[in-house]
Design an enzyme around this catalytic site. Structure first.
Site, PDB file in Angstrom:
ATOM      1  N   TYR A 147      -9.310   2.120  13.943  1.00 26.51           N
ATOM      2  CA  TYR A 147      -8.591   2.680  12.794  1.00 26.51           C
ATOM      3  C   TYR A 147      -8.384   1.611  11.712  1.00 26.51           C
ATOM      4  O   TYR A 147      -8.440   1.896  10.513  1.00 26.51           O
ATOM      5  CB  TYR A 147      -7.244   3.281  13.226  1.00 26.51           C
ATOM      6  CG  TYR A 147      -6.405   3.754  12.055  1.00 26.51           C
ATOM      7  CD1 TYR A 147      -6.880   4.725  11.174  1.00 26.51           C
ATOM      8  CD2 TYR A 147      -5.143   3.207  11.810  1.00 26.51           C
ATOM      9  CE1 TYR A 147      -6.122   5.140  10.080  1.00 26.51           C
ATOM     10  CE2 TYR A 147      -4.377   3.622  10.728  1.00 26.51           C
ATOM     11  CZ  TYR A 147      -4.867   4.583   9.862  1.00 26.51           C
ATOM     12  OH  TYR A 147      -4.122   4.993   8.787  1.00 26.51           O
ATOM     13  N   TYR A 206       2.163  -0.600   3.290  1.00 24.34           N
ATOM     14  CA  TYR A 206       2.555  -1.007   4.644  1.00 24.34           C
ATOM     15  C   TYR A 206       2.377  -2.522   4.810  1.00 24.34           C
ATOM     16  O   TYR A 206       1.401  -3.090   4.312  1.00 24.34           O
ATOM     17  CB  TYR A 206       1.649  -0.330   5.694  1.00 24.34           C
ATOM     18  CG  TYR A 206       1.998   1.090   6.094  1.00 24.34           C
ATOM     19  CD1 TYR A 206       3.241   1.655   5.825  1.00 24.34           C
ATOM     20  CD2 TYR A 206       1.060   1.852   6.791  1.00 24.34           C
ATOM     21  CE1 TYR A 206       3.520   2.961   6.229  1.00 24.34           C
ATOM     22  CE2 TYR A 206       1.339   3.159   7.199  1.00 24.34           C
ATOM     23  CZ  TYR A 206       2.570   3.703   6.909  1.00 24.34           C
ATOM     24  OH  TYR A 206       2.844   4.980   7.314  1.00 24.34           O
ATOM     25  N   GLU A 326       1.514  14.726  14.825  1.00 29.93           N
ATOM     26  CA  GLU A 326       1.373  14.566  13.375  1.00 29.93           C
ATOM     27  C   GLU A 326       1.120  15.950  12.784  1.00 29.93           C
ATOM     28  O   GLU A 326       0.377  16.746  13.350  1.00 29.93           O
ATOM     29  CB  GLU A 326       0.195  13.631  13.072  1.00 29.93           C
ATOM     30  CG  GLU A 326       0.035  13.349  11.589  1.00 29.93           C
ATOM     31  CD  GLU A 326      -1.004  12.268  11.327  1.00 29.93           C
ATOM     32  OE1 GLU A 326      -0.775  11.112  11.744  1.00 29.93           O
ATOM     33  OE2 GLU A 326      -2.038  12.593  10.723  1.00 29.93           O
TER      34      GLU A 326
HETATM   35  C1  3EB Z   1       1.226   7.388   8.848  1.00 29.36           C
HETATM   36  O1  3EB Z   1       2.147   7.944   8.231  1.00 29.36           O
HETATM   37  C2  3EB Z   1       0.550   8.191   9.907  1.00 29.36           C
HETATM   38  O2  3EB Z   1      -5.026   6.727   7.188  1.00 29.36           O
HETATM   39  O3  3EB Z   1      -5.425   8.409   5.832  1.00 29.36           O
HETATM   40  C3  3EB Z   1      -1.266   9.849   8.160  1.00 29.36           C
HETATM   41  C4  3EB Z   1      -2.014  10.390   7.109  1.00 29.36           C
HETATM   42  C5  3EB Z   1      -1.674   8.678   8.755  1.00 29.36           C
HETATM   43  C6  3EB Z   1      -3.174   9.740   6.646  1.00 29.36           C
HETATM   44  C7  3EB Z   1      -4.760   7.851   6.720  1.00 29.36           C
HETATM   45  C8  3EB Z   1      -2.822   8.018   8.287  1.00 29.36           C
HETATM   46  C9  3EB Z   1      -3.560   8.543   7.244  1.00 29.36           C
HETATM   47  O4  3EB Z   1       0.883   6.216   8.645  1.00 29.36           O
HETATM   48  C10 3EB Z   1      -0.922   8.074   9.901  1.00 29.36           C
END
Ligand code: 3EB
Length: 340
Positions: A147, A206, A326
């Site tokens: 990922y 992040y 999710e």
């Molecule tokens: C998060 O909130 C959960 O990498 O495109 C949610 C929606 C998540 C999209 C992406 C990842 C993605 O981080 C993971």
């Protein structure tokens, strides 16, 4: 430019044939329905459907007149004057990469470079929504979780096309057991309006503990659609700030996820006093890490949102190990928000 041809989404009845020239694109998650046949782009992802197998997700994006389209490198696409849907699947095994470099990174960067090149060529500047599915999302490749390799490749393509991360699309990214890297997307001639969640750090900001490059997506977006709009809510999980909450507790994670969805709806409803988005307006995809959690997730969700909600439940790997569920959603409204 006229925007009088709204995009619609319908669930394909089993055995129905698609009105191919008016179809912009199709999502088939689970088995492809018997007799299904489409000349429009299809995103097919074989995720296990939870509950009744007949509840597989077969969604068709369509308009009320013929679309044009074609093939651009790996992308099959269709478009109207206002919107473009595309889908591509890249078999990583097919890619030549240098020793010690990640195939998934290369595949993802190539996919997003193709998407941005197509959008530039067709004049659709605004990427509204992407749906990303990748095999073995938690496996290590070249010393990093896949990922995270995906995130590096995606981020590099955004940089290469000078797309700022805070102009990212709404998105989801889920792990599959097998299959190619599969990406579908919708882009527009007009900008979408991005929505962030005040309870969460923006994903594109992040901290580096979640990987060397941040995920490029926004928490939600509204996009113009005829006289109305479409609301896209990205994959939403039990994250507050940037941290996962409620480790090992799928009920509490489902509740926290609903609190995050509520925060996004509250934002989307600013300027919509007379026609707010309500839980029953949304079409949900619910991804559950462990199939045995299906009953309790469904019960919790229906307890909070009502049993009339329109949802498809699937087993998938959510992109952080500690996330058990999710939820993403979309909805249509016949009118636009009025800026306050
Ligand atoms: C998060 O909130 C959960 O990498 O495109 C949610 C929606 C998540 C999209 C992406 C990842 C993605 O981080 C993971």
């Amino acid at each position: 430019m006229s925007l009088n041809v709204p995009l619609q989404l319908t669930q394909l009845e089993s055995g129905a044939t698609v009105a191919t020239e008016m179809t912009l694109g199709v999502h088939c998650l689970g088995a492809i329905p018997a007799g299904f046949n489409s000349t429009a782009p299809v995103q097919h992802v074989s995720l296990p459907i939870l509950g009744d197998a007949a509840d597989a997700l077969n969604e068709v994006w369509h308009v009320s007149h013929a679309c044009s389209g074609g093939q651009f490198e790996d992308i099959a696409y269709r478009r109207t004057e206002d919107v473009l849907f595309g889908s591509l699947a890249i078999d990583e095994a097919r890619l030549a990469v240098e020793d010690g470099s990640s195939r998934l990174h290369a595949a993802t960067e190539s996919a997003y470079r193709q998407i941005f090149a197509l959008l530039a060529a067709e004049g659709f500047s605004y990427l509204w929504r992407t749906w990303n599915y990748l095999p073995a999302i938690h496996e290590e490749e070249c010393g990093l979780e896949r990922y995270r390799q995906f995130n590096i490749g995606r981020h590099q393509a955004f940089s290469a096309f000078a797309r700022p991360v805070d102009s990212s699309p709404a998105a989801c990214a889920l792990g599959t057991a097998t299959g190619p890297l599969s990406i579908a997307f919708i882009a527009g001639r007009q900008a979408s309006t991005r929505i962030e969640n005040p309870r969460q750090v923006s994903a594109f900001a992040y901290p580096s503990q979640y990987g060397p490059r941040s995920p490029t997506f926004t928490r939600a977006a509204t996009a113009p659609n005829g006289d109305g709009e479409i609301l896209f809510i990205s994959g939403t999980a039990s994250i507050v700030g940037h941290e996962t909450l409620h480790h090992g507790n799928v009920v509490a994670q489902t509740r926290e996820t609903v609190a995050n969805l509520a925060a996004l709806l509250e934002r989307a409803n600013r300027g919509r006093a007379s026609s707010p988005y309500q839980w029953n307006d949304l079409i949900y995809r619910v991804y559950i890490r462990h199939a045995q959690d299906y009953a309790v997730v469904r019960q919790t969700l229906e307890g909070l949102l009502g049993s009339a909600i329109q949802a498809v439940y699937m087993q998938a790997e959510v992109c952080r190990h500690d996330l058990l569920v999710e939820i993403e959603a979309l909805a249509f409204k016949p009118s636009k928000a009025t800026p306050s």
